[in-house]
Design an enzyme around this catalytic site. Structure first.
Site, mmCIF file in Angstrom:
data_model
loop_
_atom_site.group_PDB
_atom_site.id
_atom_site.type_symbol
_atom_site.label_atom_id
_atom_site.label_comp_id
_atom_site.label_asym_id
_atom_site.label_seq_id
_atom_site.Cartn_x
_atom_site.Cartn_y
_atom_site.Cartn_z
ATOM 1 N N ASP A 1 2.470 10.103 0.811
ATOM 2 C CA ASP A 1 2.784 8.673 0.643
ATOM 3 C C ASP A 1 3.629 8.124 1.795
ATOM 4 O O ASP A 1 4.465 7.228 1.593
ATOM 5 C CB ASP A 1 3.511 8.432 -0.701
ATOM 6 C CG ASP A 1 2.663 8.848 -1.899
ATOM 7 O OD1 ASP A 1 1.425 8.771 -1.804
ATOM 8 O OD2 ASP A 1 3.246 9.261 -2.929
ATOM 9 N N HIS B 1 -0.867 3.166 -3.688
ATOM 10 C CA HIS B 1 0.305 3.792 -4.317
ATOM 11 C C HIS B 1 1.074 2.735 -5.117
ATOM 12 O O HIS B 1 1.334 1.642 -4.607
ATOM 13 C CB HIS B 1 1.208 4.408 -3.248
ATOM 14 C CG HIS B 1 2.380 5.118 -3.831
ATOM 15 N ND1 HIS B 1 2.271 6.356 -4.437
ATOM 16 C CD2 HIS B 1 3.683 4.758 -3.956
ATOM 17 C CE1 HIS B 1 3.456 6.720 -4.893
ATOM 18 N NE2 HIS B 1 4.328 5.764 -4.613
ATOM 19 N N SER C 1 1.327 -0.595 -2.903
ATOM 20 C CA SER C 1 1.084 -0.557 -1.456
ATOM 21 C C SER C 1 -0.243 0.133 -1.179
ATOM 22 O O SER C 1 -0.609 1.090 -1.872
ATOM 23 C CB SER C 1 2.180 0.263 -0.747
ATOM 24 O OG SER C 1 3.477 -0.178 -1.087
ATOM 25 N N ASN D 1 -4.748 4.996 0.966
ATOM 26 C CA ASN D 1 -4.329 5.367 -0.391
ATOM 27 C C ASN D 1 -3.655 4.174 -1.053
ATOM 28 O O ASN D 1 -2.921 3.427 -0.395
ATOM 29 C CB ASN D 1 -3.340 6.538 -0.321
ATOM 30 C CG ASN D 1 -2.842 6.961 -1.694
ATOM 31 O OD1 ASN D 1 -3.624 7.102 -2.630
ATOM 32 N ND2 ASN D 1 -1.538 7.164 -1.831
HETATM 33 C C1 GRF Z 1 -3.106 3.314 -9.903
HETATM 34 O O1 GRF Z 1 -2.003 2.851 -10.592
HETATM 35 C C2 GRF Z 1 -2.742 3.700 -8.501
HETATM 36 O O2 GRF Z 1 -1.672 2.968 -7.991
HETATM 37 C C3 GRF Z 1 -2.320 5.144 -8.635
HETATM 38 O O3 GRF Z 1 -3.135 5.659 -9.648
HETATM 39 C C4 GRF Z 1 -3.588 4.618 -10.498
HETATM 40 C C5 GRF Z 1 -5.073 4.702 -10.558
HETATM 41 O O4 GRF Z 1 -5.609 3.913 -11.561
HETATM 42 N N1 GRF Z 1 -2.426 5.828 -7.373
HETATM 43 P P1 GRF Z 1 -7.162 3.900 -11.828
HETATM 44 O O5 GRF Z 1 -7.606 5.327 -12.060
HETATM 45 O O6 GRF Z 1 -7.828 3.303 -10.629
HETATM 46 O O7 GRF Z 1 -7.346 3.044 -13.039
#
Ligand code: GRF
Length: 231
Positions: free
Chosen positions: A150, A114, A141, A112
């Protein structure tokens, strides 16, 4: 020289899909040896699904309201994933919490992305929380998904110095390209088998990873956070 087959990855996404687009771009550029076997989502109209369709990637969208419970939805989504036989599932902006038992029973490793320097700020509103805390550094991360939100072992991070005039929006905008680099790098290391996820340990280049890798400004892995911060 032994040729390794492209890693079969499935991507879960709920929104804009910029990280999915980064994976597709790297694959198309020949720098990411993966086959993106499916993109699945809980939001049938999200941009991520359009990006996948345009790239010719099979998509599956299920509607949570069609299911009685969270586990029922998650079971259905994971059953759909099984048909594509992924070797790795990548959560890239997937905004639903997945039932712990479903995560625990998943037959593939999952990672994932995050938007915080975990273990700081699991959950939502990470940029605002970093600003409210007066943090000097913020970042993102990539971690192994375990049956707790998370909370899985962190594989790698990118760090960004917080500016005095940053808002949650500017932090998110400045972080986004670094998130793309981070996610692509982690998936590439997995596809190259430089990074191996084993129950209870993460191996990188044949050694147990004792602390998260840091991606430096050239997107190279640095084992020492202080070195990355200085770069
Ligand atoms: C990213 O900021 C990621 O860290 C979080 O959700 C967002 C996804 O962005 N989990 P995208 O949909 O890939 O543009």
């Amino acid at each position: 020289m032994a040729i390794t087959a492209p890693l079969r990855i499935a991507v879960l996404a709920s929104g804009r899909g910029s990280n999915l687009a980064a994976l597709i771009r790297a694959r198309d550029a020949g720098t990411l040896p993966v086959e993106i076997v499916a993109v699945t989502s809980d939001r049938a109209t999200c941009a991520a699904l359009s990006i996948a369709r345009q790239a010719g990637v099979p998509v599956v969208a299920l509607r949570p309201r069609d299911y009685d419970s969270r586990p029922a939805f998650d079971h259905a989504l994971f059953d759909a994933l099984r048909d594509f036989a992924p070797e790795l599932v990548v959560l890239a902006g997937y905004m639903r919490i997945i039932d712990d038992d479903v995560v625990g029973a998943a037959p593939w490793p999952m990672i994932n992305l995050h938007p915080s320097l975990l273990p700081k700020y699991p959950g939502l509103d990470t940029h605002a929380r970093a600003l409210a805390a007066g943090d000097a550094w913020h970042g993102a991360s990539v971690h192994v998904v375990i049956p707790a939100l998370d909370a899985g072992p962190v594989i790698a991070q990118v760090r960004l110095r917080v500016r005095s005039d940053d808002t949650p929006g500017t932090l998110a905008d400045r972080l986004r390209p670094r998130e793309h680099a981070l996610l692509v790098a982690c998936v590439r290391w997995l596809a190259q088998r430089r990074l191996v996820l084993r129950a209870g340990s993460i191996q990188f280049d044949g050694r147990r990873l004792e602390c998260p890798l840091q991606l430096d400004a050239d997107d190279a892995p640095v084992p020492d956070p202080d070195a990355a911060a200085a770069s």
